[in-house]
Design an enzyme around this catalytic site. Structure first.
Site, PDB file in Angstrom:
ATOM      1  N   HIS A 163      -2.627   1.120   7.131  1.00 60.76           N
ATOM      2  CA  HIS A 163      -2.784   1.093   5.679  1.00 60.76           C
ATOM      3  C   HIS A 163      -2.548   2.504   5.142  1.00 60.76           C
ATOM      4  O   HIS A 163      -3.076   3.473   5.687  1.00 60.76           O
ATOM      5  CB  HIS A 163      -4.198   0.615   5.333  1.00 60.76           C
ATOM      6  CG  HIS A 163      -4.519   0.626   3.881  1.00 60.76           C
ATOM      7  ND1 HIS A 163      -3.857  -0.170   2.970  1.00 60.76           N
ATOM      8  CD2 HIS A 163      -5.436   1.332   3.168  1.00 60.76           C
ATOM      9  CE1 HIS A 163      -4.359   0.048   1.769  1.00 60.76           C
ATOM     10  NE2 HIS A 163      -5.311   0.958   1.852  1.00 60.76           N
TER      11      HIS A 163
ATOM     12  N   CYS B   1       0.822  -1.219   0.000  1.00 62.89           N
ATOM     13  CA  CYS B   1       0.000   0.000   0.000  1.00 62.89           C
ATOM     14  C   CYS B   1       0.854   1.268   0.000  1.00 62.89           C
ATOM     15  O   CYS B   1       0.468   2.271  -0.606  1.00 62.89           O
ATOM     16  CB  CYS B   1      -1.003   0.002   1.149  1.00 62.89           C
ATOM     17  SG  CYS B   1      -0.289  -0.149   2.797  1.00 62.89           S
TER      18      CYS B   1
END
Length: 176
Positions: free
Chosen positions: A115, A13
């Site tokens: 994330h 990510c």
């Protein structure tokens, strides 16, 4: 201009957020981020800046080092400040670190991981370029962006990085 959007692969990510902010799939590679990890911790057996499985999960230090390769900086946003103090016109984009539930297939595990997501303005409209989304999500204009960021910053553990040029970072012109 079309909106570039990388989708989530492995634990990459951070890589996707960087490429989504720069709107260029060639801006950064896993190989470059792995090299940056090695430079940040030379000689370490287990590198603390990425997943020990080698699948990504890069930390903020890697993002900051990657941005410096593009003559840019990450400026940490102090949540105690009002978002109205931001000069949006000098920002390249945002990288947000949000808590995210861990998934094992279709099962959500009660473990929270971090994330990285990107937000960027393209042709006057801001987009949420989260790599977990199937496509970019339109946020809208400046006011809607500020509301979106306020909502994200209310999440426990959420952190906001402003992506700016070195000149903007040094002169602190990202503040009104």
């Amino acid at each position: 201009m079309s909106v570039y959007h990388e989708r989530q692969k492995w634990e990459l990510c951070a890589l996707h957020a960087l490429n989504n902010v720069f709107q260029d799939g060639q801006a950064f590679s896993k190989q470059l981020l792995d090299e940056l990890c090695q430079n940040l911790s030379p000689g370490s057996v287990l590198n603390p800046h990425k997943s020990m499985l080698g699948l990504g999960n890069y930390d903020v230090n890697v993002i900051m080092a990657a941005l410096q390769h593009k003559e840019c900086e990450a400026v940490w946003w102090d949540k105690r400040r009002c978002l109205a103090e931001l000069r949006l016109d000098v920002l390249l984009g945002f990288i947000i670190n949000i808590p995210s539930p861990m998934q094992l297939g279709f099962v959500s595990v009660p473990i929270r991981r971090k994330h990285w997501i990107a937000v960027r303005q393209i042709d006057g409209t801001y987009y949420n370029l989260d790599s977990k989304l199937s496509k970019p999500v339109t946020i809208g204009e400046d006011g809607k962006l500020r509301s979106f960021l306020e909502t994200q910053l209310k999440l426990k553990g959420c952190e906001l990085l402003l992506v700016v040029t070195k000149e903007v970072a040094e002169s602190r012109t990202w503040l009104k």
